[in-house]
Design a protein around this motif. Structure first.
Motif, short mmCIF file in Angstrom:
data_model
loop_
_atom_site.label_atom_id
_atom_site.label_comp_id
_atom_site.label_asym_id
_atom_site.label_seq_id
_atom_site.Cartn_x
_atom_site.Cartn_y
_atom_site.Cartn_z
N TYR A 67 0.85 -1.18 0.00
CA TYR A 67 0.00 0.00 0.00
C TYR A 67 0.89 1.24 0.00
O TYR A 67 2.12 1.15 0.06
CB TYR A 67 -0.95 0.02 1.20
N TYR A 68 0.25 2.39 -0.09
CA TYR A 68 0.99 3.65 -0.14
C TYR A 68 0.66 4.51 1.09
O TYR A 68 -0.48 4.55 1.55
CB TYR A 68 0.64 4.45 -1.40
N LEU A 69 1.67 5.16 1.59
CA LEU A 69 1.49 6.18 2.61
C LEU A 69 1.72 7.54 1.98
O LEU A 69 2.75 7.77 1.33
CB LEU A 69 2.46 5.98 3.78
N TYR A 70 0.76 8.43 2.18
CA TYR A 70 0.81 9.75 1.57
C TYR A 70 1.26 10.79 2.60
O TYR A 70 0.78 10.80 3.74
CB TYR A 70 -0.56 10.16 1.03
N LYS A 71 2.19 11.62 2.20
CA LYS A 71 2.54 12.78 3.01
C LYS A 71 1.58 13.90 2.63
O LYS A 71 1.39 14.21 1.44
CB LYS A 71 3.98 13.24 2.75
N CYS A 72 0.95 14.50 3.61
CA CYS A 72 -0.07 15.52 3.35
C CYS A 72 0.36 16.88 3.89
O CYS A 72 1.09 16.98 4.88
CB CYS A 72 -1.40 15.12 3.98
N ARG A 73 -0.13 17.88 3.23
CA ARG A 73 0.08 19.25 3.67
C ARG A 73 -1.28 19.84 4.04
O ARG A 73 -2.28 19.60 3.37
CB ARG A 73 0.72 20.08 2.56
N LEU A 74 -1.29 20.58 5.15
CA LEU A 74 -2.51 21.31 5.50
C LEU A 74 -2.52 22.58 4.65
O LEU A 74 -1.81 23.54 4.93
CB LEU A 74 -2.50 21.64 6.99
N GLN A 75 -3.32 22.53 3.60
CA GLN A 75 -3.28 23.57 2.57
C GLN A 75 -4.34 24.64 2.81
O GLN A 75 -5.54 24.36 2.78
CB GLN A 75 -3.51 22.94 1.20
N PRO A 76 -3.94 25.90 3.05
CA PRO A 76 -4.94 26.98 3.11
C PRO A 76 -5.62 27.13 1.75
O PRO A 76 -4.98 26.98 0.70
CB PRO A 76 -4.11 28.22 3.43
#
Length: 598
Positions: free
Chosen positions: A391-400
Motif C-alpha cells: 500500500y501507499y502512505l501519503y505525506k499531506c500538507r494542511l493547505q490553506p
C-alpha cells in the motif's frame, strides 16, 4: 490675467478620486478673442490651424478670495471670436496627460543583477536582500515547463554536533537568475522616464519594503535584464495596477518631473471631518437603479486576476467555499485545528464516512479555510502472517484555500469588480530534500488534464475529495492566460527548515512541517481577511442611497473628508461651485452617500 466673456459663468467640480479617479475640473470656460487684447496676448492667434496644432494646453490658476487652484487649461473649441476651454487640476490633469501612453515598462532600461556567475557569489549572499541593497535576490525556483530547479543549491553539514552548515550551488546550476524587489523596480521605472521618485511613505513600512517581484527568466535564455520578465504594460498601466495592489496613490507632477506615493488609508485618516451647518432644506435621496451605478471603489468587489498556475485553484476559490459549507468542520483556533488533525500528516489513501480527511476545515481566529492535500507518497510492503500487503502512505500538507479570494461586497452576478494584476506567486512542494520553492510557468495550461508525479496505472495517485473537487475547477470556467506580475514577500529570514531551500512567502499562515505549530508571516497578501481588512481603504457606504445637499460656504470643503450632516456621517462624491465675473457663489451643491456604520 485672462478676461472672461461678459455675463458668462462656469462650474467648478471638485471630485473625490475614490469615485471617478479625478480631482478638480471645470465645465466649459469661454474666453473672448475678438477685441480682447489681454486674451490674445495669452492665447495668441490660436484660431489659426498652424498655431492650434502646436499649443492646446496652458498652465492656469483660478483665484478668488480663499479659493486657489493651479493646473492646466485645455482647448476644447476655437473660433475667431472666442476660445472654449476646460480647467483640470490634480488627478484630473494627470489623467489627461499622455506622456506615458506609449512607454512600455518591459522596453525600459531597469537594470540587471550584480552577476549571473555562480562563482561570483555564495548562496547565502545571493539570498540575503541587504547584500544587494534590497535590489534583488536569486531564490531557487522551478521552471514548470522543464521541471528543473533554477538557482539550486545543496545543503552541506559542517558540524552536526554544533549544528553548523552552509549551502553550495549545485553542479547543475550553470548560472543565476534573479528576482527584483518591487520598490526597486518602481524606482527604476521612474528614473528611466526621467522622473524623481519620492517613496518615503512606502519605504518606512517594512511590510511593503520587502515585496518581491517573482517574475524570472531561466539563466539559459541569457536575458538577465529585469525588464525582460515584466509584462507589456505602459508606465501608466503599471502605476494604476500598483495603486490597487498597494492601496495607495501615485501623484505625478509633470512640470517638476516628480512622482510621490502615499497610502490612501493614511491620507484619509489624517483628514479632519467637515461639519456642514448651513444646509439648505431641499435635498433628495434616491434609490439608485441598476444602470446608475455608484463608482465608489469600496463599493465594488476587489479580486486578484485569475492565473493559470497550478496553485491558483487553491489560492482563489470562492465558489468552492460556498459549495462546501455543509461539509465544514469549524474550530475556534488554529491551534485547535492542528491538534485535532495532526494525525492526517500521513494518510493511507482510505476514505471513510465522516473522515476529516475529506472535510473543509475552518479556523475562526485566523479566518481561514484549509483542506488536507496529499503532496507525495511512498510504497509500503508489509508481511502479515503469510500475506504480503502493498500500500501507499501519503505525506499531506494542511493547505490553506481561498486565502486570495476576493473582497466581496456584492454577491449579485452583475456586480462590478476591480481586478488586481499583481498576483500572489506560485509556491509549492518539490523534492523532499529541497522542500517548498517558487514555481513559474511561462504559458497557459489545460485545466482538463489531470497530471500527477506518479505514472502507475495499477496504483493511481489518491487524492482527497476536497482536492479533487478543487482541481476539477469551477464549471464552465474558461481557461485563459494573463500577463501579470507575480508577487511574494521575502526579507531574508530563514523560513526554510533543515536542508530546505528558501522561498518567498505568499500565504500568511506558515505551518510547521510536522503540523505541530504555526506562525503568521510578517506580511499578508490577503484582501479577504475580515480581521485585518488590508483590502479595505477606510469606509463602506450605502451605494444605493445617493443624497444631494445644497449648502452655503465661503470655500469648497475637502471632498475626501468625512462629512457630518444632520447627525449622520457621509462620504462625498463631488461638490459643484458656480463662478461668475463676481467670483464664487456661496451656494454649493454636493453629492453624498451615507457611511455604513459597522
Amino acid at each position: 490675467m485672462a478676461a472672461l466673456k461678459k455675463g458668462t459663468s462656469f462650474e467648478y467640480v471638485s471630485e473625490n478620486r475614490l469615485f471617478s479617479g479625478s480631482d478638480g475640473y471645470t465645465l466649459t470656460i469661454t474666453f473672448p478673442l475678438r477685441g480682447c487684447p489681454e486674451n490674445i496676448a495669452i492665447f495668441g492667434h490660436i484660431n489659426r490651424a498652424d498655431v492650434a496644432a502646436k499649443k492646446v494646453i496652458f498652465d492656469c490658476e483660478i483665484r478668488d478670495k480663499g479659493f486657489y487652484k493651479f493646473g492646466s487649461i485645455t482647448i476644447t473649441e476655437i473660433s475667431e471670436a472666442e476660445v472654449k476651454t476646460q480647467f483640470l487640476e490634480g488627478r484630473s490633469e494627470q489623467n489627461f496627460d499622455k506622456t506615458f501612453d506609449k512607454v512600455y515598462i518591459n522596453e525600459l532600461d531597469l537594470g540587471a543583477p550584480p552577476t549571473t556567475y555562480k562563482s561570483s557569489i555564495t548562496p547565502a549572499n545571493a539570498w540575503y536582500p541587504e547584500n544587494s541593497g534590497c535590489k534583488c535576490v536569486a531564490l531557487p525556483w522551478v521552471n514548470d515547463y522543464s521541471g528543473n530547479i533554477q538557482n539550486k543549491a545543496e545543503h552541506i553539514v559542517d558540524d552536526a554536533v554544533q549544528n553548523r552548515s552552509h549551502y553550495e550551488w549545485s553542479e547543475d546550476t550553470t548560472g543565476l537568475s534573479w528576482q527584483p524587489y518591487l520598490l526597486y523596480i518602481t524606482r527604476k521605472i521612474c528614473e528611466a522616464v526621467g522622473y524623481t521618485p519620492d517613496f518615503s511613505k512606502w519605504e518606512e513600512v517594512e511590510e511593503y519594503k520587502y515585496l518581491l517581484i517573482c517574475n524570472t527568466l531561466p539563466h539559459a535564455w541569457y536575458m538577465p535584464a529585469f525588464a525582460n520578465a515584466l509584462p507589456h504594460w505602459t508606465v501608466e498601466e503599471y502605476f494604476e495596477e500598483l495603486e490597487l495592489f498597494l492601496g495607495g496613490e501615485f501623484d505625478f507632477d509633470h512640470r517638476g518631473k516628480r512622482i510621490t506615493f502615499a497610502f490612501t488609508q493614511a491620507t484619509l485618516a489624517a483628514k479632519r471631518p467637515v461639519c456642514l451647518e448651513d444646509v439648505v432644506e431641499e435635498h433628495s435621496t434616491e434609490v439608485k437603479v441598476d444602470d446608475d451605478r455608484c463608482e465608489y471603489l469600496e463599493s465594488k468587489n476587489l479580486v486578484y486576476k485569475d492565473c493559470d498556475h497550478e496553485m491558483w485553484k487553491f489560492y482563489s476559490c470562492d465558489w468552492f467555499i460556498k459549495g462546501w459549507q455543509n461539509r465544514v468542520v469549524k474550530y475556534n483556533s488554529m491551534r485547535e485545528l492542528l491538534a485535532a488533525n495532526q494525525g492526517y500528516r500521513t494518510w493511507n489513501g482510505q476514505h471513510h464516512r465522516d473522515n476529516r480527511i475529506d472535510k473543509l476545515l475552518y479556523a475562526a481566529d485566523c479566518d481561514a479555510y484549509f483542506v488536507i492535500r496529499p503532496v507525495s507518497r511512498q510504497q509500503v510492503v508489509e508481511w502479515r502472517g503469510k500475506i504480503i500487503y502493498v500500500y501507499y502512505l501519503y505525506k499531506c500538507r494542511l493547505q490553506p484555500v481561498n486565502l486570495f479570494g476576493g473582497r466581496i461586497v456584492s454577491e449579485d452576478e452583475d456586480a462590478e469588480q476591480v481586478e488586481i494584476e499583481f498576483v500572489p506567486a506560485w509556491v509549492d512542494d518539490t523534492e523532499e530534500k529541497y522542500g517548498r520553492v517558487l514555481f513559474l510557468s511561462f504559458s497557459g495550461y489545460d485545466e482538463d488534464t489531470n497530471t500527477t508525479s506518479e505514472n502507475d496505472n495499477d496504483h493511481p495517485f489518491q487524492k482527497t475529495h476536497t482536492v479533487s473537487s478543487l482541481e476539477a475547477g469551477e464549471k464552465e470556467k474558461k481557461s485563459e492566460y494573463y500577463d501579470c506580475i507575480y508577487i511574494g514577500w521575502y526579507d531574508g529570514s530563514n523560513y526554510y527548515q533543515g536542508s530546505h531551500l528558501p522561498y518567498p512567502n505568499v500565504e500568511n499562515i506558515v505551518i510547521a512541517d510536522d503540523w505541530s505549530n504555526f506562525s503568521y508571516a510578517h506580511f499578508s497578501l490577503r484582501i479577504n481577511d475580515r480581521q485585518v481588512r488590508r483590502g479595505q481603504i477606510i469606509h463602506n457606504i450605502e451605494p444605493k442611497m445617493k443624497t444631494t445637499f445644497k449648502f452655503l460656504s465661503d470655500n469648497i470643503p475637502d471632498v475626501r473628508s468625512v462629512f457630518l450632516i444632520r447627525g449622520k456621517r457621509y462620504i462625498c462624491e463631488k461638490i459643484t461651485a458656480t463662478f461668475t465675473e463676481n467670483g464664487m457663489s456661496q451656494l454649493l451643491k454636493g453629492v453624498f452617500y451615507p457611511i455604513t456604520e459597522d
